[in-house]
Design an enzyme around this catalytic site. Structure first.
Site, PDB file in Angstrom:
ATOM      1  N   GLU A  12       0.857  -1.186   0.000  1.00 59.53           N
ATOM      2  CA  GLU A  12       0.000   0.000   0.000  1.00 59.53           C
ATOM      3  C   GLU A  12       0.886   1.227   0.000  1.00 59.53           C
ATOM      4  OE1 GLU A  12      -2.376  -0.428   3.496  1.00 59.53           O
ATOM      5  OE2 GLU A  12      -3.520  -2.128   2.680  1.00 59.53           O
TER       6      GLU A  12
ATOM      7  N   ARG B 157      35.573  -6.558 -29.463  1.00 63.24           N
ATOM      8  CA  ARG B 157      36.140  -5.222 -29.339  1.00 63.24           C
ATOM      9  C   ARG B 157      37.654  -5.304 -29.185  1.00 63.24           C
ATOM     10  NH1 ARG B 157      35.617   0.222 -30.250  1.00 63.24           N
ATOM     11  NH2 ARG B 157      36.751   1.401 -28.671  1.00 63.24           N
TER      12      ARG B 157
ATOM     13  N   GLU C 100       8.992  -7.995  -4.134  1.00 61.76           N
ATOM     14  CA  GLU C 100       8.814  -9.312  -3.502  1.00 61.76           C
ATOM     15  C   GLU C 100       9.756  -9.488  -2.332  1.00 61.76           C
ATOM     16  OE1 GLU C 100       7.749 -12.766  -5.601  1.00 61.76           O
ATOM     17  OE2 GLU C 100       7.197 -11.641  -7.407  1.00 61.76           O
TER      18      GLU C 100
ATOM     19  N   THR D 181      12.410  -6.683  -0.132  1.00 59.46           N
ATOM     20  CA  THR D 181      13.673  -5.983  -0.386  1.00 59.46           C
ATOM     21  C   THR D 181      14.836  -6.837   0.114  1.00 59.46           C
ATOM     22  OG1 THR D 181      13.529  -4.926   1.762  1.00 59.46           O
ATOM     23  CG2 THR D 181      12.603  -3.722  -0.114  1.00 59.46           C
TER      24      THR D 181
END
Lengths: 237, 403
Positions: free
Chosen positions: B147, B288, B383, B385
């Site tokens: 929320e 590269r 989901e 921290t």
């Protein structure tokens, strides 16, 4: 009418892999390299499964000639919807010299053994680009062939095939039993669904030896010279 | 096939879980992994940049994944799912996310957060009504716990549900809800007894759209842009009594258990992003050249690639272990938290290093490295921290050492 379709599936180096030449110039590195089903064989399997879904054929049998790992290729065909598989184990020296003539003899022998109505193959393999197996198989069986098929329609006991040829499209009508080879635009192969991957585990893969089919795997070809990796300078036009 | 299985002929895989399966996956799982990888390479990777740029929900691809069974991997076949296990889910999630992280989160939320709790806590009737239509990819669900006033503090839910005759009436706002603009149903957590605090929270099922339920504006996120994220606003939202999921007051427990499994999904998503970054960087290192040789020859680059690979592989093994434990119906809370923590930190680390290896090219949209960097960041947040994961892990450890 057995309503049985044989589909040939070949295990080849994955099309996205960058091919590397072996340091001793005797060929291409295959160890540890990703292999998958030949893309044209995928299209062949898809066509066979579609025919079964339309109830025009009754059983789809996936066939592969090669080493142990060819079973993975057959499993992929089973996961796409083939009913069972036949693995003709060819390994070692025999596998190095395995070519369209031996494979087509095997396919012809299996077609007779399994009472197949139809054989669908990819038009060519992306490793050797031979484009011969379908044609040779048809000749050995004395069956009509619809090669480079971009559209296949079963019509009673005949098959209408739209073929991609140099000049455009050619439509032919051939009798069954017949050999078809799939071209790029015949269909878009489905991704195996997870439930089908699970079901594939339970489907049977029979092991068969080439000798049991009366096929001699000795190659009639002899490598005279290997030019792999030797051409280092740019050519002149 | 490995010798592992010759010894136990006929015994079905599920009863035979062992850590040695981490060395080589079972054949079905290998085939599944390959199928998902092919799908991701051919259908997702080519459009991922476009989906990201245009914030475009990949409806067509989600439907195709549904047809493959990927949108409901653990759901039994009778209900329309694929009937496979969580290891399969983890593998599928990693490969899908490697192609497109946004598509990955759509798959994960549907599987773990929406279908997950209904499968575990729903009645047979609820499963038929709320799971079966959501397996084919044309309908997806979402999970509304957070929320505006509480994220990590899930027990402090201020969304309320009170009974009025034969209906529940819900009021409140839910925030950060993934998939909500594209969803056809949601699992919502609301408090039915404020005095009982977290034991007074219950779970509800609400179809979408529904009178009394409206959506806030789509958040403009840093990454996973193709998946919609917004508020869900409930204003006298009325639902039948039997739309409650699980027993009254069990909401918090349902949410926590659901998130345990969801963590495996997100860990797998993070692995996919990390792997994609490594793929990008390693390929670039070959091509590269600088100082007269491919940059892959330089130790500075080699050390980075090695560190990236170790981070990914260790997180992957943690994720697989958590999946195997869950499939064996053993406790997996600690391992799932460890997996999510390790994988999300691996994703941010690898994507960061990938940009560094690519140099200037890593900073522009021509290469996917910058997208992986932006997509990776959220995995350390949603989901649970990374901080919450650490608390969960520590809690489990302290329990183990309790004398």
């Amino acid at each position: 009418m057995s309503g049985r379709v044989l589909v040939g599936v070949k295990r080849v180096i994955d099309y996205a892999v960058k091919i590397r030449v072996k340091p001793d110039n005797t060929g291409v590195v295959t160890d540890g390299v990703k292999h998958s089903m030949n893309p044209f064989c995928e299209i062949a399997v898809e066509e066979a499964v579609k025919l079964k879904e339309k109830k025009l054929v009754k059983e789809v049998v996936a066939v592969s000639c090669g080493p142990q790992q060819s079973q993975e290729t057959i499993r992929t065909a089973l996961a796409m919807g083939a009913d069972r598989g036949i693995h003709v184990e060819v390994s070692g020296k025999d596998y190095e010299t395995l070519g369209p003539l031996q494979v087509s003899k095997i396919m012809a022998a299996l077609a007779k053994k399994e009472d197949a109505q139809l054989i669908i193959l990819g038009k060519q393999a992306i490793d050797d680009d031979c484009n011969q197996t379908g044609q040779m198989t048809a000749a050995l069986l004395d069956w009509p062939q619809g090669t480079f098929a971009s559209e296949v329609t079963l019509d009673g006991d005949k098959i209408k095939v739209v073929r991609e040829i140099d000049g455009g499209l050619e439509t032919i009508k051939i009798n069954t039993p017949a050999v078809l080879t799939a071209d790029l635009r015949l269909n878009t192969p489905r991704y195996a669904t997870l439930p089908n991957i699970m079901k594939a585990k339970k489907k049977k893969i029979a092991n068969v030896k080439a000798a049991d089919l009366g096929v001699n795997l000795t190659s009639r070809l002899e490598t005279v010279e290997d030019l792999v990796g030797k051409l280092k300078e740019a050519g002149k036009v | 096939m490995s010798a592992l299985f010759k010894a136990r002929k006929g015994e079905f895989l599920r009863t035979n879980r062992s850590l040695s399966q981490l060395a080589e996956l079972p054949e079905t799982h290998q085939l599944l992994r390959q199928t998902c990888r092919d799908f991701a390479d051919r259908e997702l990777a080519p459009i991922a940049a476009k989906l990201d740029k245009e914030h475009f929900y990949p409806a067509k691809q989600v439907k195709e994944l549904g047809a493959m069974g990927v949108m409901a991997i653990e759901v039994p076949e009778e209900l329309g799912g694929a009937g496979m296990d969580y290891l399969a889910y983890s593998l599928a999630m990693e490969e899908i996310s490697r192609g497109c992280a946004s598509t990955g989160v759509v798959v994960s939320v549907n599987n773990s957060l929406y279908i997950g709790p209904i499968l575990k806590f729903g009645t047979e009737e609820q499963k038929k009504q709320w799971i079966s239509p959501f397996t084919a990819g044309d309908k997806v669900g979402c999970f509304a716990l957070s929320e505006p006033g509480n994220g990590s503090d899930a027990g402090a839910a201020s969304t309320t549900a009170h009974q009025d005759g034969e209906e529940w009436v819900l009021n409140g706002t839910k925030a950060w809800i993934t998939n909500c603009w594209d969803a056809s149903a949601t699992v919502v957590f609301a408090t039915t007894d404020k005095k009982l605090k977290h034991k007074g929270i219950s779970a509800f099922l609400i179809p979408m759209p529904h009178p009394g339920l409206s959506l806030g504006k789509k958040e403009d996120k840093l990454g996973i842009k193709a998946s919609s994220t917004a508020n869900i606003i409930l204003e006298d939202c009325r639902i039948p009594l039997n739309n409650m999921l699980g027993p009254r007051g069990a909401g918090f427990k349902i949410a926590m258990q659901t998130l345990d499994s969801g963590r495996i999904g997100i860990a797998s998503q993070a692995l996919g992003i990390a792997q994609a970054s490594l793929d990008c960087a390693a390929d670039y290192a070959h091509k590269r050249t600088a100082f007269g040789a491919p940059i892959g020859k330089l130790q500075a680059i080699q050390f980075k690639l090695a560190d990236m690979a170790v981070a990914i592989e260790s997180a992957r093994l943690l994720t697989w272990k958590a999946s195997l434990l869950r499939d064996a119906k053993k406790a997996f809370t600690k391992e799932a938290a460890m997996a999510k923590l390790a994988a999300s930190e691996a994703a941010t680390f690898c994507s960061h290093q990938a940009i560094q290896i690519l140099g200037g090219m890593g900073y522009v949209t021509d290469m996917p490295a910058e997208r992986h960097y932006r997509d990776a960041r959220i995995t350390e947040i949603y989901e649970g921290t990374s901080e919450i994961q650490r608390l969960v892990i520590a809690g489990q450890i302290l329990k183990e050492y309790q004398s």
